[in-house]
Scaffold this active site. Structure first.
Site, PDB file in Angstrom:
ATOM      1  CE1 TYR A 157      46.371  68.997 -34.016  1.00  0.00           C
ATOM      2  CE2 TYR A 157      44.356  68.598 -35.268  1.00  0.00           C
ATOM      3  CZ  TYR A 157      45.731  68.763 -35.216  1.00  0.00           C
ATOM      4  OH  TYR A 157      46.463  68.692 -36.375  1.00  0.00           O
ATOM      5  CG  HIS A 158      41.449  65.194 -27.953  1.00  0.00           C
ATOM      6  ND1 HIS A 158      41.308  63.834 -28.174  1.00  0.00           N
ATOM      7  CD2 HIS A 158      40.712  65.796 -28.924  1.00  0.00           C
ATOM      8  CE1 HIS A 158      40.530  63.630 -29.212  1.00  0.00           C
ATOM      9  NE2 HIS A 158      40.158  64.813 -29.705  1.00  0.00           N
ATOM     10  N   PRO A 159      43.946  68.912 -25.732  1.00  0.00           N
ATOM     11  CG  PRO A 159      44.390  71.181 -26.050  1.00  0.00           C
ATOM     12  CD  PRO A 159      43.976  69.942 -26.791  1.00  0.00           C
TER      13      PRO A 159
END
Length: 548
Positions: free
Chosen positions: A462-464
């Site tokens: 969850y690091h876009p």
């Protein structure tokens, strides 16, 4: 996404942020609601808040042929504090080379030496101030309040294979094995809403509107003059005298630009949106950390046993209620490793997240047997994806094409990363406590099989980032002062401006970006005091409109 430094209070020698000056009127539009859900404030509450549509946008990628045609969940915060209200609380800044690389790409003022003061400025470090850490800032950073034997065995095993213990991976060097630092204080989550926004809410020049979803930016010619938003079923407009700031994250910010007619001409034409300003890079350059999750069944009891036993589960709750310690203070992971997938590399290119429990995927219930999770991700992936609106309806979710493992250069790293994970598991300090490898399983042995395992058993961390990248090349969206190229009075301030993904978790770097942006905005305003004023509108409400 964390934009809170725009409005935070100032103390000591801290420079004032936007709303600290009563002459600045700031309007904050938050699509979600207030951070009143009690699970937000309990560190382990992310197991409850993720996938809850009241708090989470609940994005999903398009089916990706590179990861077995799966659609990957992408939780993002839809609440005051953004994703800092439901993330894993892990405080990681990245490597100094990441920021030096940003500067080398033509972004003045973004070297490590330039950004370190902003990391220190925002921080209130439990261990006190030094060359790398600050105290007195709005963001509490502390050590974990939980230790489990399996984590100690894991640390010892990493040392067995030559990975050094690192007391501070946010200090002089990142490389090594360590317990995570977390954004928590005395057993509570310390989100940006709590640390930055709450102290500023009493200011009359700061207006916060919740459940107000920004739909598009309003323009007069090439100048942003406000935003249109949806609240209580009504379309409303907010006018901005000085500028509009988009801080909706790596998905929301490019979506807002595209819905406003700013972006690639082909995407806008297909969606039926009239072109305002062609910028081919809007929504491109999407990057994310893909983790390959290895689960090992153990002889040593783990948190799985505690949370699945009714009496022990009750004791966990009692321990937290009385002492603010125990498993309910658990961050997303206990132990991290930053190391090299191959010894000849110049710096760490993989990161481990070790959890003293296991589940089928983040946010799901723990397995009914003793086990731990050893996830490994590539820190600087070469694969790139995109975010594209599907229609001219601003409420319709965009198409997210992650394109994981689409670049063959990433294949070698994930294969070697799995091999490093297995070397740790086979080390003398850990091997006696392991029964078997549950996921992906010992049947995956050859390089081709390990790549297949990576495609099948991977998840996002969850690091876009990167979809409105900073730079001066043809695909850049903002300049090094975060102003949108070719337009005036419009900035983007969130993880989407990263030209390249940082080597680690993204919450701390995003807060740094916001801290630095606040100073730049105030500096630019001093240099241009005669900024155009919007008159004669009942809707004129603020000098700066923040759309999150």
């Amino acid at each position: 996404m964390s934009i809170s430094p725009f409005w935070h209070c100032c103390s000591g020698d801290r420079k004032p942020a936007l709303s600290a000056d009563p002459a600045n009127r700031v309007l904050l539009l938050e699509a979600g609601g207030p951070d009143s859900n009690p699970w937000i404030h309990i560190p382990v509450g992310y197991f409850k808040t993720m996938h809850d549509p009241e708090l989470d946008w609940c994005y999903r990628t398009e089916a990706d042929p590179n990861v077995a045609d799966r659609r990957i969940d992408w939780p993002r915060g839809k609440v005051l504090g953004g994703s800092s209200s439901l993330n894993g609380l892990l405080y990681v800044r990245g490597q100094r080379e990441d920021y030096d690389r940003w500067a080398a790409l033509g972004n003045r003022g973004w070297r490590y030496a330039d950004v370190l003061p902003y990391f220190r400025k925002s921080e209130d470090q439990e261990h006190g101030a030094n060359e790398y850490h600050g105290v007195g800032g709005p963001l509490k950073v502390s050590d974990l309040r939980l230790r489990r034997p399996i984590a100690e065995h894991f640390i010892a095993a990493a040392k067995d294979i030559g990975i050094p213990f690192n007391e501070d991976y946010n200090g002089a060097t990142q490389e090594g094995v360590a317990y995570f630092q977390q954004t928590a204080f005395k057993g509570f989550r310390w989100s940006t809403a709590k640390g930055f926004l709450k102290p500023a809410r009493r200011r009359p020049n700061l207006i916060v509107e919740t459940r107000a979803q920004t739909c598009r930016v309003l323009f007069e010619g090439k100048r942003a003059v406000g935003v249109e938003y949806l609240q209580d079923g009504q379309r409303r407009k907010a006018r901005a005298r000085v500028e509009v700031i988009l801080a909706a994250g790596a998905i929301g910010s490019p979506q807002l630009l595209q819905n406003s007619g700013v972006g690639p001409t082909t995407v806008l034409a297909k969606a039926g949106v009239a072109l305002r300003h062609a910028l081919p890079g809007v929504g491109r350059n999407l990057q994310d950390h893909l983790q390959v999750r290895l689960v090992f069944k153990t002889r040593e009891r783990t948190l799985n046993d505690e949370v699945n036993h009714p009496l022990r589960k009750a004791l966990i709750g009692l321990q937290y209620a009385l002492l603010r310690t125990g498993p309910l203070t658990l961050a997303a992971s206990q132990v991290t490793i930053f190391t090299r997938s191959r010894p000849e590399l110049a710096r760490p290119d993989i990161q481990f997240h070790m959890q003293p429990l296991s589940a089928d995927k983040p946010g799901k219930g723990a397995h009914r047997f003793s086990a731990f999770t050893s996830s490994v991700c590539q820190l600087r992936p070469h694969s790139r994806g995109s975010v594209e609106i599907r229609s001219n309806d601003p409420l319709q979710y965009p198409a997210i094409h992650a394109n994981y493992l689409s670049d063959e250069r990433d294949h070698r790293v994930v294969i070697d990363g799995i091999k490093v994970a297995r070397r740790i598991a086979a080390a003398p300090s850990l091997a006696p406590h392991i029964i078997s490898e549950f996921v992906p399983g010992a049947q995956y042995r050859s390089d081709d099989e390990l790549l297949q395992a990576a495609r099948q058993f991977s998840q996002s961390i969850y690091h876009p980032a990167g979809t409105c990248k900073m730079g001066s090349d043809s695909m850049a969206v903002v300049d090094d002062r975060l102003r949108v190229h070719g337009l005036s009075a419009l900035r983007v301030v969130d993880a989407s401006i990263m030209p390249e993904l940082v080597s680690g978790n993204t919450n701390a770097p995003t807060i740094m970006i916001a801290e630095k942006a606040a100073d730049m905005i105030l500096e630019d305003r001093k240099q241009a005091p005669g900024t155009q004023e919007i008159r004669g509108s009942k809707e004129a409400r603020a000098e700066v409109a923040l759309a999150v």
